[in-house]
Write a protein that holds these residues in place. Structure first.
Motif, PDB file in Angstrom:
ATOM      1  N   GLY A  98       9.077  -3.521   2.458  1.00 56.87           N
ATOM      2  CA  GLY A  98       8.483  -2.854   1.851  1.00 56.87           C
ATOM      3  C   GLY A  98       7.416  -1.685   2.114  1.00 56.87           C
ATOM      4  O   GLY A  98       6.907  -0.688   1.060  1.00 56.87           O
ATOM      5  N   LYS A 141       5.848   1.363  -4.137  1.00 57.15           N
ATOM      6  CA  LYS A 141       4.958  -0.314  -4.276  1.00 57.15           C
ATOM      7  C   LYS A 141       5.880  -1.188  -5.482  1.00 57.15           C
ATOM      8  O   LYS A 141       5.299  -2.458  -5.284  1.00 57.15           O
ATOM      9  CB  LYS A 141       3.217   0.416  -4.660  1.00 57.15           C
ATOM     10  CG  LYS A 141       3.268   0.535  -5.931  1.00 57.15           C
ATOM     11  CD  LYS A 141       1.330   1.245  -5.755  1.00 57.15           C
ATOM     12  CE  LYS A 141       1.210   2.099  -7.220  1.00 57.15           C
ATOM     13  NZ  LYS A 141      -0.359   2.165  -6.946  1.00 57.15           N
ATOM     14  N   ASN A 190       0.952   3.170  -0.028  1.00 58.77           N
ATOM     15  CA  ASN A 190       2.169   3.116   0.905  1.00 58.77           C
ATOM     16  C   ASN A 190       0.597   3.622   2.364  1.00 58.77           C
ATOM     17  O   ASN A 190       0.405   2.722   3.144  1.00 58.77           O
ATOM     18  CB  ASN A 190       3.333   2.615   1.555  1.00 58.77           C
ATOM     19  CG  ASN A 190       3.848   3.004   0.333  1.00 58.77           C
ATOM     20  OD1 ASN A 190       3.666   1.602  -0.244  1.00 58.77           O
ATOM     21  ND2 ASN A 190       5.169   2.842   1.005  1.00 58.77           N
ATOM     22  N   ARG A 235       8.034  -3.402  -3.830  1.00 57.31           N
ATOM     23  CA  ARG A 235       8.040  -3.550  -2.328  1.00 57.31           C
ATOM     24  C   ARG A 235       8.195  -5.654  -2.024  1.00 57.31           C
ATOM     25  O   ARG A 235       8.207  -6.277  -3.378  1.00 57.31           O
ATOM     26  CB  ARG A 235       6.490  -3.509  -2.275  1.00 57.31           C
ATOM     27  CG  ARG A 235       5.370  -2.348  -1.517  1.00 57.31           C
ATOM     28  CD  ARG A 235       4.223  -1.852  -0.435  1.00 57.31           C
ATOM     29  NE  ARG A 235       3.541  -0.868  -0.982  1.00 57.31           N
ATOM     30  CZ  ARG A 235       2.650  -0.849  -1.401  1.00 57.31           C
ATOM     31  NH1 ARG A 235       1.359  -2.178  -1.952  1.00 57.31           N
ATOM     32  NH2 ARG A 235       2.193   0.061  -1.787  1.00 57.31           N
TER      33      ARG A 235
END
Length: 209
Positions: free
Chosen positions: A73, A78, A127, A81
């Motif tokens: 992920g 995102k 991230n 993920r």
């Protein structure tokens, strides 16, 4: 020879990363907690389509459950993920071990709701920010408090206040639960009084809306 070895290692790592990135994770819930997990997930429509694996683990240090992003992920945007919620198979009361699945249903839902609150928090982070989150959580006590209270707040704001309160009271009002764990709950998480105050504020906002 060394150069060939380096190239081989680099190629192997590249293939490994490609496999991780292309692998499509799915929701996974053990049958023993499926009903409770579905109820908790129902309070978080924003997480629909986000792969979350609920997974039992023999032991989790200092906690009963733990939510974290998967390594794959962290290599994706995102919105793509995936996460895993680790659940300790057992916890101790007065030195005796009990299965986590045997706690009252609403208490288990509250525990799961708190962890899904963490996932909501993670989903709002990029991230690099999420990697920094992990580092700060390990190193800074004040950051642990901020993160745990945020998870509680997400769950309460999604209509899970009764479940969260039952979980808190199950821990704090149980004289046989280890005092070290109780102290951690008091130190880092929202108190029952703070949760009730938050509910009043949310109700007031809805009433004025």
């Amino acid at each position: 020879m060394k150069r060939k070895l380096k190239l081989l290692l680099l190629l192997s790592l590249s293939v490994f990363l490609v496999i991780i990135i292309l692998k499509k994770p799915k929701n996974s819930i053990p049958e023993s907690i499926e009903q409770e997990a579905r109820i908790a997930l129902g309070h978080f429509p924003e997480l629909n389509g986000i792969p979350i694996e609920f997974k039992f683990k023999k032991n989790i240090k200092k906690s009963v459950m733990q939510a974290q992003p998967t390594w794959s992920g962290l290599l994706k945007p995102k919105n793509k993920r995936s996460y895993v919620i680790l659940i300790s198979e057992k916890f101790k009361i007065s030195g005796e071990e009990f299965k986590t699945v045997d706690v009252p249903k609403d208490v288990l839902i509250g525990w799961l709701g708190h962890e899904l609150g963490h996932v909501m928090d993670y989903q709002q982070r990029g991230n690099l920010n999420l990697i920094g989150f992990g580092i700060r959580y390990v190193l800074l006590k004040e950051f642990i408090k901020k993160a745990e209270r945020a998870a509680d707040s997400f769950a309460v704001s999604r209509g899970m206040s009764e479940y969260i309160l039952k979980t808190k009271r199950f821990i704090l009002d149980n004289s046989e639960i280890d005092e070290t764990y109780k102290t951690r709950i008091k130190q880092y998480y929202l108190s029952p009084d703070e949760i009730m105050e938050m509910v009043k504020e949310l109700d007031s906002i809805k009433g004025n809306g």
